[in-house]
Design a protein around this motif. Structure first.
Motif, PDB file in Angstrom:
ATOM      1  N   SER A 261      -2.889   4.403   7.011  1.00 48.00           N
ATOM      2  CA  SER A 261      -2.053   5.545   6.661  1.00 48.00           C
ATOM      3  C   SER A 261      -0.569   5.226   6.812  1.00 48.00           C
ATOM      4  CB  SER A 261      -2.423   6.748   7.542  1.00 48.00           C
ATOM      5  OG  SER A 261      -1.605   7.854   7.255  1.00 48.00           O
ATOM      6  N   ASP A 262      -0.193   4.570   7.911  1.00 50.14           N
ATOM      7  CA  ASP A 262       1.214   4.210   8.108  1.00 50.14           C
ATOM      8  C   ASP A 262       1.658   3.112   7.153  1.00 50.14           C
ATOM      9  OD1 ASP A 262       1.712   6.059  10.109  1.00 50.14           O
ATOM     10  OD2 ASP A 262       1.154   4.698  11.715  1.00 50.14           O
ATOM     11  N   ARG A 263       0.774   2.158   6.908  1.00 49.98           N
ATOM     12  CA  ARG A 263       1.142   1.026   6.044  1.00 49.98           C
ATOM     13  C   ARG A 263       1.388   1.481   4.611  1.00 49.98           C
ATOM     14  NH1 ARG A 263       2.835  -1.955   3.113  1.00 49.98           N
ATOM     15  NH2 ARG A 263       2.519  -4.195   2.813  1.00 49.98           N
ATOM     16  N   PHE A 264       0.541   2.356   4.088  1.00 53.36           N
ATOM     17  CA  PHE A 264       0.659   2.787   2.695  1.00 53.36           C
ATOM     18  C   PHE A 264       1.316   4.150   2.552  1.00 53.36           C
ATOM     19  CE2 PHE A 264      -2.858  -0.254   2.738  1.00 53.36           C
ATOM     20  CZ  PHE A 264      -2.460  -1.122   1.740  1.00 53.36           C
ATOM     21  N   GLN A 265       1.815   4.690   3.675  1.00 53.59           N
ATOM     22  CA  GLN A 265       2.579   5.933   3.659  1.00 53.59           C
ATOM     23  C   GLN A 265       1.827   7.066   2.959  1.00 53.59           C
ATOM     24  OE1 GLN A 265       6.307   6.316   4.977  1.00 53.59           O
ATOM     25  NE2 GLN A 265       4.805   5.207   6.202  1.00 53.59           N
ATOM     26  N   THR A 266       0.582   7.259   3.332  1.00 53.44           N
ATOM     27  CA  THR A 266      -0.205   8.343   2.757  1.00 53.44           C
ATOM     28  C   THR A 266      -1.020   9.024   3.836  1.00 53.44           C
ATOM     29  OG1 THR A 266      -1.914   8.935   1.136  1.00 53.44           O
ATOM     30  CG2 THR A 266      -2.089   6.755   2.152  1.00 53.44           C
ATOM     31  N   ARG A 267      -1.066  10.329   3.777  1.00 54.81           N
ATOM     32  CA  ARG A 267      -1.941  11.113   4.639  1.00 54.81           C
ATOM     33  C   ARG A 267      -3.040  11.787   3.819  1.00 54.81           C
ATOM     34  NH1 ARG A 267       0.834   8.361   8.293  1.00 54.81           N
ATOM     35  NH2 ARG A 267       2.572   9.439   9.287  1.00 54.81           N
ATOM     36  N   LEU A 268      -2.774  11.975   2.521  1.00 58.44           N
ATOM     37  CA  LEU A 268      -3.678  12.749   1.673  1.00 58.44           C
ATOM     38  C   LEU A 268      -4.993  12.030   1.407  1.00 58.44           C
ATOM     39  CD1 LEU A 268      -3.758  15.444   0.181  1.00 58.44           C
ATOM     40  CD2 LEU A 268      -2.850  14.285  -1.841  1.00 58.44           C
ATOM     41  N   ILE A 269      -4.926  10.748   1.056  1.00 57.07           N
ATOM     42  CA  ILE A 269      -6.149  10.001   0.739  1.00 57.07           C
ATOM     43  C   ILE A 269      -7.085   9.914   1.947  1.00 57.07           C
ATOM     44  CG2 ILE A 269      -7.046   7.732   0.060  1.00 57.07           C
ATOM     45  CD1 ILE A 269      -4.644   7.439  -1.768  1.00 57.07           C
TER      46      ILE A 269
END
Length: 479
Positions: free
Chosen positions: A76-84
């Motif tokens: 989540s932090d690496r790809f800057q996403t919380r939604l997926i």
């Protein structure tokens, strides 16, 4: 195709993140507790499984938690996403429901619990992370407490709903409920949820200190607008400066979304864990959630062995405990925020230590309970006191990341909570169920609970005591 303007406005509000996270917390705990009341009957009567194997079920959940919690924070932090990750958790709930629907053997129940552990660890990590992304650190106590309120609503409703579904439709009924809840969560996320990091960056771009028109605007900026860019230099600061000052000295950084995407590589979770202000709360979550799993595993057995209660009646005990927790949680969060705002961030650690000692008292009451009512009272007392430890511990992760300028490590910091919980679920419930089968209820609960609560208090107090000692050393050098 863009959603309607009114829906866009709803999706852009931090309150929507908080509300949907509360709903996810409800679903998460509801699915987990569906099987609690029926496990003794399902395993011992239907499948003829030895009682010591009940702990394996909880351990399987812990293994899944380690798999999910150990990876989702970095991803989540690496790809800057919380939604997926949130959608992934909801999908796995559906898969878990399908597996349970067709379960006829013990190994299938174990697979169900592993999948459920992965889904729960992802969902829990994300729901706490997203709220910490968009809310000021010093307000996290109440926000986290409300999440735990919905968590406990699920804890209260799950055993009742699962017990009735099991008695009327068997394992198939529980499987259908789990699938339905997973689908409902997926739809809610798709319609209402926006990536919380996008909201965080929007606040950063749109609100600046120079544009502030009032003192309240400045407070919002200082509390909320923090960089989501990981800073390795901060982790390399001298411990005397970094560890003892960062909690009470929040920094304000302005960054653009492009800078976040270019530089946000994620902070190694082990480097976050090595910080004493993170290590102590992680230990407290290991102890509090581990003992909670121990009681959830052995408590139905105790009611079944001592009083001969059916799954539906056992579910009523969880209903009573859940109702008490729902009433107590907002107060716990409010008191936590009040203490921190008046006395400083270090109060979180004193409150966690008090929670650990109160847990020990509640375990003594539960262990020596001579009747059903006293047993339920002890369990309820443990639930409230464990939250006195868990709520400030969860808040401490957000405080550390925001104050230390490690926004890129937010999800990884909160994933530590699930790593601790997963490890606790693997180690403690099997040990507890084995001890219960050999030495009984009282020795098992006192020996296991006493040692863990004392260890928790010592680990948590290491950080504030070290800061006090260093402060005195500096004073002596100045004099």
């Amino acid at each position: 195709m863009k959603p309607p303007l009114i829906l866009q406005n709803i999706r852009n509000k931090p309150a929507t993140i908080w509300a949907t996270s509360a709903a996810i917390a409800l679903v998460n705990r509801l699915i987990y507790t569906l099987t609690i009341a029926c496990i003794p009957d399902l395993l011992q009567r239907s499948m003829q499984v030895p009682r010591a194997s009940n702990g394996i079920i909880t351990a399987a959940f812990g293994i899944g938690g380690l798999l999910g919690g150990g990876t989702i924070g970095y991803i989540s932090d690496r790809f800057q996403t919380r939604l997926i990750p949130q959608l992934t958790a909801a999908f796995l709930y559906v898969v878990a429901g399908i597996v349970f629907f067709f379960s006829k053997q013990f190994y299938q129940i174990v697979i169900f619990r592993v999948i459920l552990g992965v889904a729960s660890s992802i969902a829990d990590t994300m729901l706490f992370t997203t709220v910490a992304d968009v809310y000021p650190a010093k307000l996290l106590g109440f926000k986290m407490a409300v999440l735990f309120v919905f968590d406990n609503i699920g804890n209260m409703m799950g055993p009742i709903l699962g017990g009735k579904a099991y008695e009327k439709m068997g394992v198939g009924g529980i499987g259908i409920i789990a699938m339905g809840l997973g689908v409902a969560e997926m739809l809610m996320i798709l319609v209402f949820v926006r990536n919380s990091l996008d909201i965080r960056r929007s606040l950063t771009r749109c609100i600046t200190v120079s544009q502030a028109t009032s003192a309240s605007d400045v407070l919002v900026i200082e509390s909320t607008v923090v960089s989501s860019v990981p800073s390795s230099s901060d982790l390399e600061k001298p411990a005397a400066v970094k560890d003892c000052v960062s909690l009470d000295t929040p920094s304000v950084l302005e960054s653009t979304g492009a800078e976040d995407n270019d530089r946000a590589q994620g902070v190694p979770v082990w480097r976050i864990l090595l910080k004493l202000q993170v290590l102590g709360p992680t230990v407290s979550i290991f102890v509090a959630t581990g003992l909670q799993s121990v009681i959830e595993t052995v408590f139905p057995l105790r009611l079944f062995d001592r009083f001969g209660y059916s799954p539906e009646v056992i579910g009523v005990a969880f209903l009573i405990v859940g109702g008490i927790l729902i009433l107590a949680m907002p107060l716990v969060g409010w008191l936590n925020d009040k203490a921190v705002s008046r006395l400083g961030e270090h109060m979180r650690y004193y409150m966690i230590s008090l929670g650990a000692l109160f847990m020990l008292v509640s375990l003594v009451v539960t262990a020596v309970a001579p009747s059903y009512s006293v047993l339920v009272f002890g369990y309820a007392m443990f639930g409230v006191t464990s939250m006195v430890a868990i709520v400030p511990a969860q808040s401490a992760f957000g405080d550390f990341i925001n104050a230390s300028d490690e926004g890129g490590g937010m999800a990884q910091a909160f994933s530590l909570a699930w790593l601790a919980e997963g490890l606790a679920n693997i180690v403690l419930p099997p040990a507890a169920s084995g001890l219960y089968a050999t030495v009984g209820w009282l020795p098992m609960l006192l020996a296991l609970g006493g040692g863990l609560c004392v260890a928790c208090a010592v680990a948590v107090m290491a950080f504030p005591l070290r800061c006090i000692w260093r402060s005195r050393q500096e004073s002596r050098q100045v004099n």
